[in-house]
Design a protein around this motif. Structure first.
Motif, PDB file in Angstrom:
ATOM      1  N   VAL A 128      34.390  46.299  50.204  1.00 19.28           N
ATOM      2  CA  VAL A 128      33.217  45.439  50.035  1.00 19.28           C
ATOM      3  C   VAL A 128      33.051  44.547  51.265  1.00 19.28           C
ATOM      4  O   VAL A 128      33.966  43.825  51.657  1.00 19.28           O
ATOM      5  CB  VAL A 128      33.342  44.581  48.754  1.00 19.28           C
ATOM      6  N   LEU A 129      31.872  44.638  51.869  1.00 20.03           N
ATOM      7  CA  LEU A 129      31.538  43.822  53.043  1.00 20.03           C
ATOM      8  C   LEU A 129      30.922  42.489  52.626  1.00 20.03           C
ATOM      9  O   LEU A 129      31.242  41.444  53.195  1.00 20.03           O
ATOM     10  CB  LEU A 129      30.566  44.579  53.950  1.00 20.03           C
ATOM     11  N   SER A 130      30.009  42.527  51.656  1.00 17.74           N
ATOM     12  CA  SER A 130      29.383  41.299  51.156  1.00 17.74           C
ATOM     13  C   SER A 130      28.875  41.544  49.736  1.00 17.74           C
ATOM     14  O   SER A 130      28.583  42.667  49.362  1.00 17.74           O
ATOM     15  CB  SER A 130      28.233  40.854  52.065  1.00 17.74           C
ATOM     16  N   GLY A 131      28.797  40.469  48.972  1.00 15.09           N
ATOM     17  CA  GLY A 131      28.339  40.580  47.590  1.00 15.09           C
ATOM     18  C   GLY A 131      29.478  40.952  46.658  1.00 15.09           C
ATOM     19  O   GLY A 131      30.652  40.828  46.999  1.00 15.09           O
ATOM     20  N   LYS A 132      29.099  41.418  45.460  1.00 13.10           N
ATOM     21  CA  LYS A 132      30.075  41.803  44.441  1.00 13.10           C
ATOM     22  C   LYS A 132      29.770  43.225  43.985  1.00 13.10           C
ATOM     23  O   LYS A 132      28.618  43.550  43.678  1.00 13.10           O
ATOM     24  CB  LYS A 132      30.012  40.860  43.235  1.00 13.10           C
ATOM     25  N   LEU A 133      30.815  44.036  43.911  1.00  9.65           N
ATOM     26  CA  LEU A 133      30.679  45.441  43.517  1.00  9.65           C
ATOM     27  C   LEU A 133      31.406  45.653  42.195  1.00  9.65           C
ATOM     28  O   LEU A 133      32.600  45.367  42.085  1.00  9.65           O
ATOM     29  CB  LEU A 133      31.272  46.363  44.590  1.00  9.65           C
ATOM     30  N   ARG A 134      30.676  46.142  41.215  1.00  9.53           N
ATOM     31  CA  ARG A 134      31.298  46.460  39.931  1.00  9.53           C
ATOM     32  C   ARG A 134      31.827  47.889  39.997  1.00  9.53           C
ATOM     33  O   ARG A 134      31.109  48.811  40.398  1.00  9.53           O
ATOM     34  CB  ARG A 134      30.279  46.335  38.804  1.00  9.53           C
ATOM     35  N   LEU A 135      33.088  48.071  39.613  1.00 10.77           N
ATOM     36  CA  LEU A 135      33.728  49.386  39.599  1.00 10.77           C
ATOM     37  C   LEU A 135      34.228  49.673  38.194  1.00 10.77           C
ATOM     38  O   LEU A 135      35.033  48.915  37.651  1.00 10.77           O
ATOM     39  CB  LEU A 135      34.894  49.441  40.590  1.00 10.77           C
ATOM     40  N   VAL A 136      33.717  50.744  37.618  1.00  9.75           N
ATOM     41  CA  VAL A 136      34.205  51.220  36.330  1.00  9.75           C
ATOM     42  C   VAL A 136      35.018  52.466  36.646  1.00  9.75           C
ATOM     43  O   VAL A 136      34.505  53.442  37.191  1.00  9.75           O
ATOM     44  CB  VAL A 136      33.039  51.551  35.365  1.00  9.75           C
ATOM     45  N   LEU A 137      36.317  52.403  36.328  1.00 11.24           N
ATOM     46  CA  LEU A 137      37.241  53.494  36.640  1.00 11.24           C
ATOM     47  C   LEU A 137      38.108  53.741  35.415  1.00 11.24           C
ATOM     48  O   LEU A 137      38.986  52.932  35.102  1.00 11.24           O
ATOM     49  CB  LEU A 137      38.096  53.135  37.858  1.00 11.24           C
ATOM     50  N   GLY A 138      37.840  54.841  34.714  1.00  4.46           N
ATOM     51  CA  GLY A 138      38.569  55.099  33.477  1.00  4.46           C
ATOM     52  C   GLY A 138      38.338  53.959  32.509  1.00  4.46           C
ATOM     53  O   GLY A 138      37.195  53.617  32.198  1.00  4.46           O
ATOM     54  N   ASP A 139      39.417  53.307  32.064  1.00  4.50           N
ATOM     55  CA  ASP A 139      39.323  52.184  31.130  1.00  4.50           C
ATOM     56  C   ASP A 139      39.159  50.839  31.829  1.00  4.50           C
ATOM     57  O   ASP A 139      39.055  49.801  31.172  1.00  4.50           O
ATOM     58  CB  ASP A 139      40.583  52.128  30.244  1.00  4.50           C
ATOM     59  N   HIS A 140      39.171  50.831  33.152  1.00  2.92           N
ATOM     60  CA  HIS A 140      39.075  49.580  33.916  1.00  2.92           C
ATOM     61  C   HIS A 140      37.613  49.271  34.252  1.00  2.92           C
ATOM     62  O   HIS A 140      36.842  50.155  34.592  1.00  2.92           O
ATOM     63  CB  HIS A 140      39.867  49.671  35.223  1.00  2.92           C
ATOM     64  N   ASP A 141      37.252  48.016  34.174  1.00  4.07           N
ATOM     65  CA  ASP A 141      35.929  47.534  34.568  1.00  4.07           C
ATOM     66  C   ASP A 141      36.194  46.282  35.399  1.00  4.07           C
ATOM     67  O   ASP A 141      36.508  45.217  34.850  1.00  4.07           O
ATOM     68  CB  ASP A 141      35.092  47.217  33.329  1.00  4.07           C
ATOM     69  N   VAL A 142      36.146  46.418  36.730  1.00  4.99           N
ATOM     70  CA  VAL A 142      36.527  45.322  37.614  1.00  4.99           C
ATOM     71  C   VAL A 142      35.391  44.979  38.568  1.00  4.99           C
ATOM     72  O   VAL A 142      34.493  45.784  38.797  1.00  4.99           O
ATOM     73  CB  VAL A 142      37.801  45.664  38.434  1.00  4.99           C
ATOM     74  N   VAL A 143      35.456  43.773  39.110  1.00  6.51           N
ATOM     75  CA  VAL A 143      34.498  43.330  40.124  1.00  6.51           C
ATOM     76  C   VAL A 143      35.266  43.097  41.416  1.00  6.51           C
ATOM     77  O   VAL A 143      36.248  42.350  41.436  1.00  6.51           O
ATOM     78  CB  VAL A 143      33.766  42.047  39.678  1.00  6.51           C
ATOM     79  N   LEU A 144      34.819  43.757  42.472  1.00  9.46           N
ATOM     80  CA  LEU A 144      35.405  43.585  43.802  1.00  9.46           C
ATOM     81  C   LEU A 144      34.501  42.656  44.598  1.00  9.46           C
ATOM     82  O   LEU A 144      33.282  42.790  44.549  1.00  9.46           O
ATOM     83  CB  LEU A 144      35.519  44.930  44.525  1.00  9.46           C
ATOM     84  N   VAL A 145      35.093  41.746  45.356  1.00  9.45           N
ATOM     85  CA  VAL A 145      34.328  40.824  46.196  1.00  9.45           C
ATOM     86  C   VAL A 145      34.585  41.155  47.667  1.00  9.45           C
ATOM     87  O   VAL A 145      35.470  41.947  47.984  1.00  9.45           O
ATOM     88  CB  VAL A 145      34.683  39.349  45.890  1.00  9.45           C
ATOM     89  N   ALA A 146      33.838  40.516  48.549  1.00  7.55           N
ATOM     90  CA  ALA A 146      33.956  40.764  49.983  1.00  7.55           C
ATOM     91  C   ALA A 146      35.414  40.698  50.424  1.00  7.55           C
ATOM     92  O   ALA A 146      36.146  39.784  50.056  1.00  7.55           O
ATOM     93  CB  ALA A 146      33.117  39.765  50.773  1.00  7.55           C
ATOM     94  N   GLY A 147      35.831  41.715  51.165  1.00  3.53           N
ATOM     95  CA  GLY A 147      37.199  41.780  51.659  1.00  3.53           C
ATOM     96  C   GLY A 147      38.133  42.565  50.762  1.00  3.53           C
ATOM     97  O   GLY A 147      39.267  42.831  51.140  1.00  3.53           O
ATOM     98  N   GLU A 148      37.692  42.944  49.567  1.00  3.97           N
ATOM     99  CA  GLU A 148      38.540  43.724  48.666  1.00  3.97           C
ATOM    100  C   GLU A 148      38.229  45.208  48.802  1.00  3.97           C
ATOM    101  O   GLU A 148      37.096  45.596  49.116  1.00  3.97           O
ATOM    102  CB  GLU A 148      38.351  43.282  47.213  1.00  3.97           C
ATOM    103  N   ALA A 149      39.249  46.013  48.529  1.00  2.00           N
ATOM    104  CA  ALA A 149      39.123  47.464  48.636  1.00  2.00           C
ATOM    105  C   ALA A 149      39.642  48.114  47.358  1.00  2.00           C
ATOM    106  O   ALA A 149      40.435  47.521  46.622  1.00  2.00           O
ATOM    107  CB  ALA A 149      39.909  47.972  49.835  1.00  2.00           C
ATOM    108  N   ALA A 150      39.196  49.330  47.121  1.00  2.00           N
ATOM    109  CA  ALA A 150      39.689  50.125  45.996  1.00  2.00           C
ATOM    110  C   ALA A 150      39.865  51.556  46.478  1.00  2.00           C
ATOM    111  O   ALA A 150      39.105  52.041  47.325  1.00  2.00           O
ATOM    112  CB  ALA A 150      38.708  50.078  44.831  1.00  2.00           C
ATOM    113  N   GLU A 151      40.889  52.200  45.937  1.00  2.00           N
ATOM    114  CA  GLU A 151      41.167  53.601  46.243  1.00  2.00           C
ATOM    115  C   GLU A 151      41.427  54.279  44.908  1.00  2.00           C
ATOM    116  O   GLU A 151      42.143  53.750  44.065  1.00  2.00           O
ATOM    117  CB  GLU A 151      42.410  53.707  47.130  1.00  2.00           C
ATOM    118  N   PHE A 152      40.817  55.468  44.712  1.00  2.00           N
ATOM    119  CA  PHE A 152      41.021  56.119  43.425  1.00  2.00           C
ATOM    120  C   PHE A 152      40.807  57.617  43.508  1.00  2.00           C
ATOM    121  O   PHE A 152      40.116  58.120  44.391  1.00  2.00           O
ATOM    122  CB  PHE A 152      40.116  55.498  42.341  1.00  2.00           C
ATOM    123  N   ASP A 153      41.425  58.294  42.560  1.00  2.00           N
ATOM    124  CA  ASP A 153      41.275  59.732  42.375  1.00  2.00           C
ATOM    125  C   ASP A 153      39.937  59.933  41.664  1.00  2.00           C
ATOM    126  O   ASP A 153      39.706  59.374  40.589  1.00  2.00           O
ATOM    127  CB  ASP A 153      42.436  60.248  41.515  1.00  2.00           C
TER     128      ASP A 153
END
Length: 190
Positions: A128-153
Motif C-alpha cells: 500500500v502506497l497511500s490510503g487503506k486497502l481492505r483484504l479479504v483472504l480466506g477467513d481473514h478480513d484486514v485493512v492494510l495502511v500505507a507502508g504495509e504489505a501482504a503476500e498470499f497464495d
C-alpha cells in the motif's frame, strides 16, 4: 539486427581482439585447444561461432563473452505504458515483458463494493502506497495502511479493494498464473 547480422560481426571482432592483444593464431590455439584452422575460419567468417568455441576464446582473452558476440546496447530502461481501466480501477503496468513476474501500480477509487473472493494459481504481493486497502483472504478480513504489505497464495479465496473511506493506491505483483482469469470462489448469492 538479425541473428545472422550479429554472427557475421563475430569473426572480425575475434580478429580485432586477438590483434589488439598481439596474440598469434598458434598461441591462441595452444591456450584454447582449438585448432589454428578452426580459429582462422572463425575469424574469416567461414565457420559459424558456437558457444563451445567462443567460451574458451573469451577465457583466453579474459573478456566477457558478450564482448566477443557484440551484445546489443541496453535500451532505455524506463517503462512507459498507458494506464489500463479494469474492474473500476486504474492499473499502470510497471513491467514490459509478458509472462514472468508482473507488477502494477493500482489506483482504487473511493467506493465500498461487496467482496467477491476469487481464486487462481500462483502468489500475489500487495504493497500500500497511500490510503487503506481492505483484504479479504480466506477467513481473514484486514485493512492494510500505507507502508504495509501482504503476500498470499492465490489458491486461497481472496478479494481486495477500497475500504470506502477514500481512494487507495497500491502495488500489485504476481506471477504468470495471476494473469489468467480469476474464478469465483463461491456462487454469487442472489
Amino acid at each position: 539486427m538479425t541473428t545472422d547480422d550479429v554472427l557475421a560481426e563475430v569473426g572480425p571482432r575475434l580478429r580485432r581482439i586477438r590483434k589488439e592483444r598481439e596474440v598469434t593464431l598458434a598461441a591462441l590455439s595452444e591456450a584454447t585447444g582449438i585448432s589454428v584452422s578452426t580459429l582462422s575460419r572463425l575469424e574469416s567468417g567461414l565457420r559459424k561461432p558456437s558457444l563451445e568455441l567462443l567460451l574458451p576464446i573469451a577465457q583466453a582473452h579474459q573478456v566477457p563473452l558478450d564482448e566477443l558476440v557484440g551484445a546489443p546496447p541496453v535500451g532505455d530502461p524506463r517503462v512507459r505504458s498507458e494506464p489500463i481501466q479494469r474492474y473500476g480501477r486504474t492499473h499502470w503496468p510497471l513491467t514490459r515483458q509478458p509472462g514472468g513476474l508482473q507488477a502494477f501500480k493500482v489506483l482504487e477509487p473511493q467506493r465500498e463494493p461487496a467482496p467477491e473472493p476469487r481464486v487462481h494459481e500462483g502468489y500475489e504481493w500487495l504493497y500500500v502506497l497511500s490510503g487503506k486497502l481492505r483484504l479479504v483472504l480466506g477467513d481473514h478480513d484486514v485493512v492494510l495502511v500505507a507502508g504495509e504489505a501482504a503476500e498470499f497464495d492465490t489458491r486461497v479465496p481472496h478479494w481486495f479493494g477500497s475500504t470506502g473511506e477514500g481512494p487507495v493506491e497500491f502495488l500489485s505483483l504476481f506471477g504468470p498464473q495471476g494473469e489468467r482469469m480469476h474464478v469465483r470462489a463461491r456462487p454469487k448469492q442472489s
